[in-house]
Design a protein around this motif. Structure first.
Motif, PDB file in Angstrom:
ATOM      1  N   SER A  78      -0.963   0.682   7.262  1.00 40.79           N
ATOM      2  CA  SER A  78       0.093  -0.255   7.664  1.00 40.79           C
ATOM      3  C   SER A  78      -0.342  -1.698   7.483  1.00 40.79           C
ATOM      4  CB  SER A  78       0.489  -0.020   9.121  1.00 40.79           C
ATOM      5  OG  SER A  78       1.086   1.242   9.268  1.00 40.79           O
ATOM      6  N   ALA A  79      -1.599  -1.981   7.824  1.00 43.82           N
ATOM      7  CA  ALA A  79      -2.108  -3.349   7.715  1.00 43.82           C
ATOM      8  C   ALA A  79      -2.300  -3.765   6.263  1.00 43.82           C
ATOM      9  CB  ALA A  79      -3.430  -3.480   8.470  1.00 43.82           C
ATOM     10  N   GLY A  80      -2.458  -2.783   5.380  1.00 44.09           N
ATOM     11  CA  GLY A  80      -2.710  -3.081   3.977  1.00 44.09           C
ATOM     12  C   GLY A  80      -1.498  -3.578   3.225  1.00 44.09           C
ATOM     13  N   GLY A  81      -0.331  -3.453   3.818  1.00 46.02           N
ATOM     14  CA  GLY A  81       0.878  -3.901   3.151  1.00 46.02           C
ATOM     15  C   GLY A  81       1.718  -2.722   2.703  1.00 46.02           C
ATOM     16  N   GLU A  82       2.843  -3.044   2.106  1.00 44.06           N
ATOM     17  CA  GLU A  82       3.799  -2.026   1.676  1.00 44.06           C
ATOM     18  C   GLU A  82       3.461  -1.494   0.297  1.00 44.06           C
ATOM     19  OE1 GLU A  82       6.675  -0.737   3.224  1.00 44.06           O
ATOM     20  OE2 GLU A  82       5.776  -1.668   5.000  1.00 44.06           O
ATOM     21  N   GLY A  83       3.898  -0.284   0.055  1.00 39.57           N
ATOM     22  CA  GLY A  83       3.853   0.269  -1.282  1.00 39.57           C
ATOM     23  C   GLY A  83       2.660   1.141  -1.577  1.00 39.57           C
ATOM     24  N   LEU A  84       2.770   1.801  -2.696  1.00 36.24           N
ATOM     25  CA  LEU A  84       1.774   2.761  -3.137  1.00 36.24           C
ATOM     26  C   LEU A  84       0.397   2.147  -3.384  1.00 36.24           C
ATOM     27  CD1 LEU A  84       1.191   5.686  -3.914  1.00 36.24           C
ATOM     28  CD2 LEU A  84       2.145   5.189  -6.172  1.00 36.24           C
ATOM     29  N   PRO A  85       0.296   1.000  -4.069  1.00 35.18           N
ATOM     30  CA  PRO A  85      -1.048   0.436  -4.291  1.00 35.18           C
ATOM     31  C   PRO A  85      -1.792   0.156  -2.988  1.00 35.18           C
ATOM     32  CG  PRO A  85       0.546  -0.635  -5.722  1.00 35.18           C
ATOM     33  CD  PRO A  85       1.332   0.221  -4.762  1.00 35.18           C
ATOM     34  N   ALA A  86      -1.096  -0.364  -1.995  1.00 36.52           N
ATOM     35  CA  ALA A  86      -1.736  -0.664  -0.708  1.00 36.52           C
ATOM     36  C   ALA A  86      -2.171   0.625  -0.018  1.00 36.52           C
ATOM     37  CB  ALA A  86      -0.777  -1.455   0.179  1.00 36.52           C
ATOM     38  N   LEU A  87      -1.349   1.663  -0.080  1.00 38.03           N
ATOM     39  CA  LEU A  87      -1.687   2.938   0.547  1.00 38.03           C
ATOM     40  C   LEU A  87      -2.928   3.535  -0.103  1.00 38.03           C
ATOM     41  CD1 LEU A  87       0.646   5.740   1.683  1.00 38.03           C
ATOM     42  CD2 LEU A  87      -1.288   6.291   0.235  1.00 38.03           C
ATOM     43  N   VAL A  88      -2.969   3.565  -1.428  1.00 39.81           N
ATOM     44  CA  VAL A  88      -4.113   4.129  -2.149  1.00 39.81           C
ATOM     45  C   VAL A  88      -5.384   3.373  -1.789  1.00 39.81           C
ATOM     46  CG1 VAL A  88      -5.132   4.423  -4.454  1.00 39.81           C
ATOM     47  CG2 VAL A  88      -2.760   5.122  -4.031  1.00 39.81           C
ATOM     48  N   THR A  89      -5.329   2.058  -1.814  1.00 41.39           N
ATOM     49  CA  THR A  89      -6.504   1.235  -1.510  1.00 41.39           C
ATOM     50  C   THR A  89      -6.980   1.457  -0.079  1.00 41.39           C
ATOM     51  OG1 THR A  89      -5.837  -0.429  -3.121  1.00 41.39           O
ATOM     52  CG2 THR A  89      -7.358  -1.142  -1.396  1.00 41.39           C
ATOM     53  N   ALA A  90      -6.054   1.435   0.876  1.00 44.16           N
ATOM     54  CA  ALA A  90      -6.425   1.590   2.283  1.00 44.16           C
ATOM     55  C   ALA A  90      -6.987   2.983   2.562  1.00 44.16           C
ATOM     56  CB  ALA A  90      -5.219   1.314   3.177  1.00 44.16           C
ATOM     57  N   TYR A  91      -6.393   4.000   1.992  1.00 43.20           N
ATOM     58  CA  TYR A  91      -6.857   5.377   2.212  1.00 43.20           C
ATOM     59  C   TYR A  91      -8.280   5.547   1.704  1.00 43.20           C
ATOM     60  CZ  TYR A  91      -6.785  10.486   2.374  1.00 43.20           C
ATOM     61  OH  TYR A  91      -7.059  11.800   2.656  1.00 43.20           O
ATOM     62  N   LEU A  92      -8.505   5.152   0.468  1.00 33.77           N
ATOM     63  CA  LEU A  92      -9.834   5.336  -0.118  1.00 33.77           C
ATOM     64  C   LEU A  92     -10.886   4.487   0.596  1.00 33.77           C
ATOM     65  CD1 LEU A  92      -8.835   5.579  -3.881  1.00 33.77           C
ATOM     66  CD2 LEU A  92      -9.489   7.449  -2.341  1.00 33.77           C
ATOM     67  N   ALA A  93     -10.515   3.290   1.021  1.00 33.37           N
ATOM     68  CA  ALA A  93     -11.452   2.437   1.759  1.00 33.37           C
ATOM     69  C   ALA A  93     -11.806   3.078   3.106  1.00 33.37           C
ATOM     70  CB  ALA A  93     -10.857   1.051   1.970  1.00 33.37           C
ATOM     71  N   PHE A  94     -10.799   3.614   3.805  1.00 36.89           N
ATOM     72  CA  PHE A  94     -11.065   4.267   5.086  1.00 36.89           C
ATOM     73  C   PHE A  94     -12.027   5.437   4.905  1.00 36.89           C
ATOM     74  CE2 PHE A  94     -10.463   7.481   8.285  1.00 36.89           C
ATOM     75  CZ  PHE A  94     -10.515   6.747   9.462  1.00 36.89           C
ATOM     76  N   ALA A  95     -11.766   6.276   3.923  1.00 32.35           N
ATOM     77  CA  ALA A  95     -12.622   7.443   3.682  1.00 32.35           C
ATOM     78  C   ALA A  95     -14.052   7.013   3.357  1.00 32.35           C
ATOM     79  CB  ALA A  95     -12.052   8.293   2.555  1.00 32.35           C
ATOM     80  N   ARG A  96     -14.198   5.956   2.587  1.00 36.10           N
ATOM     81  CA  ARG A  96     -15.515   5.460   2.190  1.00 36.10           C
ATOM     82  C   ARG A  96     -16.261   4.848   3.384  1.00 36.10           C
ATOM     83  NH1 ARG A  96     -13.702   2.928  -1.726  1.00 36.10           N
ATOM     84  NH2 ARG A  96     -13.261   0.991  -0.674  1.00 36.10           N
TER      85      ARG A  96
END
Length: 188
Positions: A78-96
């Motif tokens: 949610s904090a990463g912003g709207e849309g698919l690019p933000a979701l992909v970036t936030a998900y992978l960063a969280f996992a890492r």
């Protein structure tokens, strides 16, 4: 006899300490090191006190870590912003950044039910974020596309955690995931 607000707060604080200790031990030494005895030693409580808070012991504590992990992941998305690019970036960063917590969220056997009527609302909200990000013309298409995106991100996360992907290609890989899952134009 009803508990006072101070008692309720003290109980909640103890539970948070127990869950935090489990996360910390797991991040440092792996989940095999997380035992009730080890947690009791780490936070200075007796094992009976831990069982008073978490009657099912370690399994229940791990479930709390899983729910907390999904709460944090959804907040990051949610904090990463709207849309698919933000979701992909936030998900992978969280996992890492949270490898042991992510492992528990995606691999640990728990009583938490996915893709069913009993699925916790938090997880339903998270899945809805994926569905909105990938789009689709029908609910079934959105659900399948969301499952495939989630599966892809999980695979990338696990391979990256195991050192099986070239980190120098992370940005290119993220871009290709976005390209693959960008919502199809309506009517195409």
């Amino acid at each position: 006899m009803p508990r006072s607000a101070q008692d309720i707060e003290r109980i909640r604080e103890r539970e948070l300490r127990i869950v935090r200790a489990a996360r910390d031990i797991a991040e440092q030494e792996g989940w095999q090191a997380v035992t009730v005895r080890r947690l009791a030693d780490a936070i200075g409580f007796s094992q009976p006190i831990l069982y008073r808070h978490f009657p099912r012991g370690r399994d229940e504590i791990v479930e709390h870590v899983v729910i907390d992990g999904y709460t944090e992941l959804l907040a990051a998305i949610s904090a990463g912003g709207e849309g698919l690019p933000a979701l992909v970036t936030a998900y992978l960063a969280f996992a890492r950044e949270n490898p042991a917590v992510y492992y528990a969220m995606t691999t640990a056997r728990t009583g938490i039910v996915f893709a069913a009527d009993e699925t916790p609302e938090l997880l339903r909200q998270g899945f809805a974020m994926f569905e909105r990000a990938v789009g689709g013309e029908t609910p079934q298409e959105r659900a399948v596309r969301a499952e495939l995106l989630w599966s892809t991100l999980h695979g990338v996360s696990r391979f990256a955690a195991d050192g099986r992907l070239d980190a120098a290609l992370d940005d290119v890989r993220d871009g290709e995931i976005v390209r693959l899952f960008s919502a199809p134009a309506s009517g195409s």
